[in-house]
Scaffold this motif. Structure first.
Motif, PDB file in Angstrom:
ATOM      1  N   VAL A 111      -4.499  12.266  15.724  1.00  0.00           N
ATOM      2  CA  VAL A 111      -3.861  13.580  15.628  1.00  0.00           C
ATOM      3  C   VAL A 111      -3.128  13.683  14.301  1.00  0.00           C
ATOM      4  CG1 VAL A 111      -3.579  13.811  18.130  1.00  0.00           C
ATOM      5  CG2 VAL A 111      -1.758  12.770  16.784  1.00  0.00           C
ATOM      6  N   ASP A 112      -2.681  14.874  14.000  1.00  0.00           N
ATOM      7  CA  ASP A 112      -1.878  15.136  12.817  1.00  0.00           C
ATOM      8  C   ASP A 112      -0.726  14.131  12.740  1.00  0.00           C
ATOM      9  OD1 ASP A 112       0.274  16.287  11.201  1.00  0.00           O
ATOM     10  OD2 ASP A 112      -0.950  18.093  11.135  1.00  0.00           O
ATOM     11  N   ALA A 113      -0.522  13.530  11.557  1.00  0.00           N
ATOM     12  CA  ALA A 113       0.517  12.511  11.410  1.00  0.00           C
ATOM     13  C   ALA A 113       1.910  13.052  11.679  1.00  0.00           C
ATOM     14  CB  ALA A 113       0.460  11.901  10.005  1.00  0.00           C
ATOM     15  N   GLY A 114       2.074  14.368  11.658  1.00  0.00           N
ATOM     16  CA  GLY A 114       3.361  14.962  11.962  1.00  0.00           C
ATOM     17  C   GLY A 114       3.830  14.659  13.372  1.00  0.00           C
ATOM     18  N   VAL A 115       2.928  14.200  14.230  1.00  0.00           N
ATOM     19  CA  VAL A 115       3.322  13.775  15.574  1.00  0.00           C
ATOM     20  C   VAL A 115       4.343  12.643  15.474  1.00  0.00           C
ATOM     21  CG1 VAL A 115       2.497  12.542  17.619  1.00  0.00           C
ATOM     22  CG2 VAL A 115       1.255  14.532  16.770  1.00  0.00           C
ATOM     23  N   ASP A 116       4.206  11.786  14.447  1.00  0.00           N
ATOM     24  CA  ASP A 116       5.163  10.707  14.211  1.00  0.00           C
ATOM     25  C   ASP A 116       6.314  11.227  13.351  1.00  0.00           C
ATOM     26  OD1 ASP A 116       6.132   8.225  14.635  1.00  0.00           O
ATOM     27  OD2 ASP A 116       4.816   7.185  13.237  1.00  0.00           O
ATOM     28  N   PHE A 117       6.009  11.617  12.110  1.00  0.00           N
ATOM     29  CA  PHE A 117       6.960  12.339  11.272  1.00  0.00           C
ATOM     30  C   PHE A 117       6.195  13.003  10.138  1.00  0.00           C
ATOM     31  CE2 PHE A 117       7.050   7.852  10.129  1.00  0.00           C
ATOM     32  CZ  PHE A 117       6.849   7.847   8.751  1.00  0.00           C
ATOM     33  N   ASN A 118       6.824  14.002   9.511  1.00  0.00           N
ATOM     34  CA  ASN A 118       6.102  14.914   8.624  1.00  0.00           C
ATOM     35  C   ASN A 118       6.027  14.498   7.162  1.00  0.00           C
ATOM     36  OD1 ASN A 118       4.790  17.064   9.890  1.00  0.00           O
ATOM     37  ND2 ASN A 118       6.721  18.103  10.316  1.00  0.00           N
ATOM     38  N   LEU A 119       6.568  13.352   6.810  1.00  0.00           N
ATOM     39  CA  LEU A 119       6.524  12.897   5.420  1.00  0.00           C
ATOM     40  C   LEU A 119       5.638  11.654   5.339  1.00  0.00           C
ATOM     41  CD1 LEU A 119      10.282  13.332   4.453  1.00  0.00           C
ATOM     42  CD2 LEU A 119       8.382  14.882   3.973  1.00  0.00           C
ATOM     43  N   PRO A 120       4.515  11.714   4.642  1.00  0.00           N
ATOM     44  CA  PRO A 120       3.527  10.618   4.659  1.00  0.00           C
ATOM     45  C   PRO A 120       3.912   9.426   3.781  1.00  0.00           C
ATOM     46  CG  PRO A 120       2.764  12.371   3.224  1.00  0.00           C
ATOM     47  CD  PRO A 120       4.045  12.868   3.839  1.00  0.00           C
ATOM     48  N   PHE A 121       5.011   8.778   4.099  1.00  0.00           N
ATOM     49  CA  PHE A 121       5.439   7.591   3.356  1.00  0.00           C
ATOM     50  C   PHE A 121       4.587   6.348   3.625  1.00  0.00           C
ATOM     51  CE2 PHE A 121       9.430   9.833   2.567  1.00  0.00           C
ATOM     52  CZ  PHE A 121       9.791   9.358   1.309  1.00  0.00           C
ATOM     53  N   PRO A 122       4.126   6.102   4.879  1.00  0.00           N
ATOM     54  CA  PRO A 122       3.488   4.814   5.186  1.00  0.00           C
ATOM     55  C   PRO A 122       2.404   4.338   4.218  1.00  0.00           C
ATOM     56  CG  PRO A 122       3.944   5.962   7.214  1.00  0.00           C
ATOM     57  CD  PRO A 122       4.299   6.919   6.105  1.00  0.00           C
ATOM     58  N   PRO A 123       1.461   5.179   3.769  1.00  0.00           N
ATOM     59  CA  PRO A 123       0.436   4.650   2.863  1.00  0.00           C
ATOM     60  C   PRO A 123       0.992   4.163   1.532  1.00  0.00           C
ATOM     61  CG  PRO A 123      -0.234   6.769   3.786  1.00  0.00           C
ATOM     62  CD  PRO A 123       1.204   6.597   4.114  1.00  0.00           C
ATOM     63  N   LEU A 124       2.165   4.661   1.133  1.00  0.00           N
ATOM     64  CA  LEU A 124       2.722   4.298  -0.162  1.00  0.00           C
ATOM     65  C   LEU A 124       3.849   3.283  -0.066  1.00  0.00           C
ATOM     66  CD1 LEU A 124       2.768   7.834  -1.819  1.00  0.00           C
ATOM     67  CD2 LEU A 124       1.100   6.004  -2.130  1.00  0.00           C
ATOM     68  N   LEU A 125       4.389   3.080   1.119  1.00  0.00           N
ATOM     69  CA  LEU A 125       5.415   2.054   1.287  1.00  0.00           C
ATOM     70  C   LEU A 125       4.792   0.669   1.413  1.00  0.00           C
ATOM     71  CD1 LEU A 125       7.979   3.698   3.756  1.00  0.00           C
ATOM     72  CD2 LEU A 125       8.379   3.052   1.382  1.00  0.00           C
ATOM     73  N   ARG A 126       3.534   0.607   1.802  1.00  0.00           N
ATOM     74  CA  ARG A 126       2.878  -0.688   1.985  1.00  0.00           C
ATOM     75  C   ARG A 126       2.897  -1.469   0.666  1.00  0.00           C
ATOM     76  NH1 ARG A 126      -3.467   0.740   2.849  1.00  0.00           N
ATOM     77  NH2 ARG A 126      -3.769  -1.348   2.037  1.00  0.00           N
ATOM     78  N   PRO A 127       3.088  -2.783   0.725  1.00  0.00           N
ATOM     79  CA  PRO A 127       3.253  -3.598  -0.487  1.00  0.00           C
ATOM     80  C   PRO A 127       2.048  -3.592  -1.414  1.00  0.00           C
ATOM     81  CG  PRO A 127       3.049  -4.977   1.489  1.00  0.00           C
ATOM     82  CD  PRO A 127       3.231  -3.580   1.961  1.00  0.00           C
ATOM     83  N   GLU A 128       0.857  -3.245  -0.895  1.00  0.00           N
ATOM     84  CA  GLU A 128      -0.320  -3.194  -1.770  1.00  0.00           C
ATOM     85  C   GLU A 128      -0.252  -2.026  -2.749  1.00  0.00           C
ATOM     86  OE1 GLU A 128      -1.470  -5.039   2.167  1.00  0.00           O
ATOM     87  OE2 GLU A 128      -0.391  -3.252   1.513  1.00  0.00           O
ATOM     88  N   ARG A 129       0.609  -1.039  -2.470  1.00  0.00           N
ATOM     89  CA  ARG A 129       0.781   0.097  -3.377  1.00  0.00           C
ATOM     90  C   ARG A 129       2.262   0.226  -3.745  1.00  0.00           C
ATOM     91  NH1 ARG A 129      -2.491   3.258   0.617  1.00  0.00           N
ATOM     92  NH2 ARG A 129      -4.660   3.198  -0.067  1.00  0.00           N
ATOM     93  N   PRO A 130       2.810  -0.745  -4.448  1.00  0.00           N
ATOM     94  CA  PRO A 130       4.247  -0.708  -4.767  1.00  0.00           C
ATOM     95  C   PRO A 130       4.601   0.551  -5.549  1.00  0.00           C
ATOM     96  CG  PRO A 130       3.095  -2.297  -6.167  1.00  0.00           C
ATOM     97  CD  PRO A 130       2.120  -1.867  -5.105  1.00  0.00           C
ATOM     98  N   THR A 131       5.558   1.306  -5.038  1.00  0.00           N
ATOM     99  CA  THR A 131       5.942   2.582  -5.639  1.00  0.00           C
ATOM    100  C   THR A 131       7.414   2.536  -6.018  1.00  0.00           C
ATOM    101  OG1 THR A 131       4.317   3.707  -4.234  1.00  0.00           O
ATOM    102  CG2 THR A 131       5.981   5.080  -5.304  1.00  0.00           C
ATOM    103  N   ASN A 132       7.711   2.871  -7.265  1.00  0.00           N
ATOM    104  CA  ASN A 132       9.086   2.818  -7.753  1.00  0.00           C
ATOM    105  C   ASN A 132       9.885   4.075  -7.433  1.00  0.00           C
ATOM    106  OD1 ASN A 132       7.179   1.420 -10.007  1.00  0.00           O
ATOM    107  ND2 ASN A 132       9.037   0.233  -9.694  1.00  0.00           N
ATOM    108  N   VAL A 133       9.228   5.221  -7.568  1.00  0.00           N
ATOM    109  CA  VAL A 133       9.927   6.493  -7.416  1.00  0.00           C
ATOM    110  C   VAL A 133       9.101   7.430  -6.542  1.00  0.00           C
ATOM    111  CG1 VAL A 133      10.933   8.479  -8.593  1.00  0.00           C
ATOM    112  CG2 VAL A 133      10.960   6.237  -9.708  1.00  0.00           C
ATOM    113  N   PHE A 134       9.752   8.041  -5.551  1.00  0.00           N
ATOM    114  CA  PHE A 134       9.123   9.053  -4.706  1.00  0.00           C
ATOM    115  C   PHE A 134       9.743  10.415  -5.010  1.00  0.00           C
ATOM    116  CE2 PHE A 134       8.449   5.258  -2.094  1.00  0.00           C
ATOM    117  CZ  PHE A 134       7.123   5.428  -1.688  1.00  0.00           C
TER     118      PHE A 134
END
Length: 430
Positions: free
Chosen positions: A273-296
């Motif tokens: 289902v739409d990821a908004g069922v969990d929460f509406n900001l798609p952080f998980p794909p970018l928080l994972r250590p394989e995609r280290p992100t400095n600034v959101f």
């Protein structure tokens, strides 16, 4: 009447959904919503049917364009999304669940697999269906509107919808969730099995799979698990005492999710289902250590109904999700929201931890713009109310002037943060 609801369009939707049903696939309201999205983006029916997410590979392969990552969440029937909601990533190249360490080529998303091997090959779902999945919260709006029209409860609405589907000859029916073939069926619980077992699995798959039928099993041996646990404990040890109780709750929730995840490998299909069922900001794909992100740079343009309602609700959920997985996220002060002193942007940063990402958060609001006169823009631009009924989540048709005013407000608010963003990038990225 909306062009999307004209008789010819409805006939086209029905034909497309029936075709999928006759191919042996399960259909839902998400299929209808996806057909409506496709009708908006492409008036050429044949072109819409030919469009596939994997076709975007050519556009992004050189790295000249932003790389798209789309999301949904995998849920279990009869289980609350608070207990089980695993984020699914979709890119032009692959789709999968990071927490399960399983990804599959996008071209095989409609194919049946057992133990990692393709048993029944089907053509990749068209792009409009996946767009319906990623925005399937709007499929729920169909049920909501039907309920309002019938002035009835949910069970009666679903009874009517089910009868309509049966009359159309569609027996494999699920109301709101999209149903995909379970590409993890028969695969052992990968997040807990050793590297040696995974290598054996990969060798076995290589011996039996035709060329091109690859199923990527990410390496996660006991050392990886120990490292992950150590990282989580390090984050938890730095928390104030009053937050450690919350962390214990996260541990309990992780245990329950692990138990449920062991059952996933037994199912023929998976519900998303739409990821908004969990929460509406798609952080998980970018928080994972394989995609280290400095600034959101986070733009939350959700319709809260009023500027007196805190816009930090979804950001707080993202923070909790990061804590649950042991990943760093800047603190959000309890008193950050003041309806009498709302800001166009907020900078959240842990100045003592250079590894913790910086979040620049833009809520939807009209504060400074009210007092600024801009040449060529009438008074309506300054007084625009982003939470008027005109901009309701369930309104899909904007007048040109309403769209332009909201667009200008967002542009103006973002421009106020330009120098701050440059400074952050200079400190944390360059």
């Amino acid at each position: 009447m909306s062009p999307l609801m004209r008789v010819k369009r409805i006939v086209d939707y029905r034909k497309a959904v029936q075709k999928k049903h006759f191919d042996g696939l399960i259909v839902s309201l998400v299929d209808i919503w996806g057909e409506m999205i496709g009708a908006v983006f492409s008036r050429d029916l044949e072109r819409k049917e030919r469009s596939r997410l994997s076709h975007q590979q050519k556009a992004v392969r050189s790295g000249d364009l932003p790389f798209p990552i789309y999301t949904a969440v995998h849920v279990r029937e009869g289980v609350s999304s608070d207990t089980f909601a695993e984020w699914v990533e979709f890119t032009p190249f692959e789709y999968g669940i990071r927490d399960f360490k399983v990804f599959s080529p996008m071209e095989d998303i409609a194919s049946q697999r057992i133990n990692g091997m393709v048993t029944t090959r089907s053509k990749e779902f068209n792009l409009s269906f996946l767009q319906g999945v990623w925005g399937s919260a709007f499929a729920a709006a169909i049920e909501r509107w039907a309920g309002a029209l019938l002035n009835s409860n949910e069970s009666l609405v679903m009874w009517v919808l089910n009868r309509a589907i049966e009359w159309s000859g569609l027996s494999h029916w699920r109301p709101l969730a999209a149903v995909l073939p379970n590409f993890m069926k028969g695969i052992p619980a990968l997040p807990t099995c050793s590297r040696r077992i995974q290598m054996s699995l990969k060798e076995a798959f290589a011996d039996h799979c035709p060329p091109g039928d690859r199923l990527e099993l990410s390496s996660i041996d006991d050392f990886d698990k120990e490292e992950s646990d150590a990282k989580r404990k390090k984050v938890e040890s730095s928390l104030p005492t009053d937050q450690k109780t919350t962390q214990e709750g996260h541990a309990t929730k992780r245990g329950e999710r692990s138990r449920l995840s062991l059952q996933v490998q037994q199912n023929d299909h998976m519900m998303v289902v739409d990821a908004g069922v969990d929460f509406n900001l798609p952080f998980p794909p970018l928080l994972r250590p394989e995609r280290p992100t400095n600034v959101f740079l986070v733009f939350d343009f959700s319709w809260y109904g009023s500027q007196t309602v805190s816009p930090f609700q979804e950001l707080l959920k993202a923070k909790d999700w990061a804590a649950e997985h042991g990943w760093k996220f800047p603190n959000i002060p309890d008193d950050i929201f003041n309806p009498n002193n709302l800001k166009e942007y907020y900078i959240l940063e842990d100045c003592e931890d250079p590894e913790c990402p910086v979040v620049v958060f833009f809520p939807l609001c009209n504060v400074s713009r009210r007092t600024v006169a801009i040449a060529g823009q009438d008074e309506g631009f300054a007084k625009v109310d982003p939470f008027s009924d005109v901009y309701s989540t369930f309104n899909f048709n904007y007048k040109t002037e309403d769209f332009d005013r909201l667009h200008e407000l967002c542009r103006f608010n973002t421009s106020l943060a330009v120098e701050a963003i440059r400074s952050i990038i200079a400190r944390r990225v360059v």
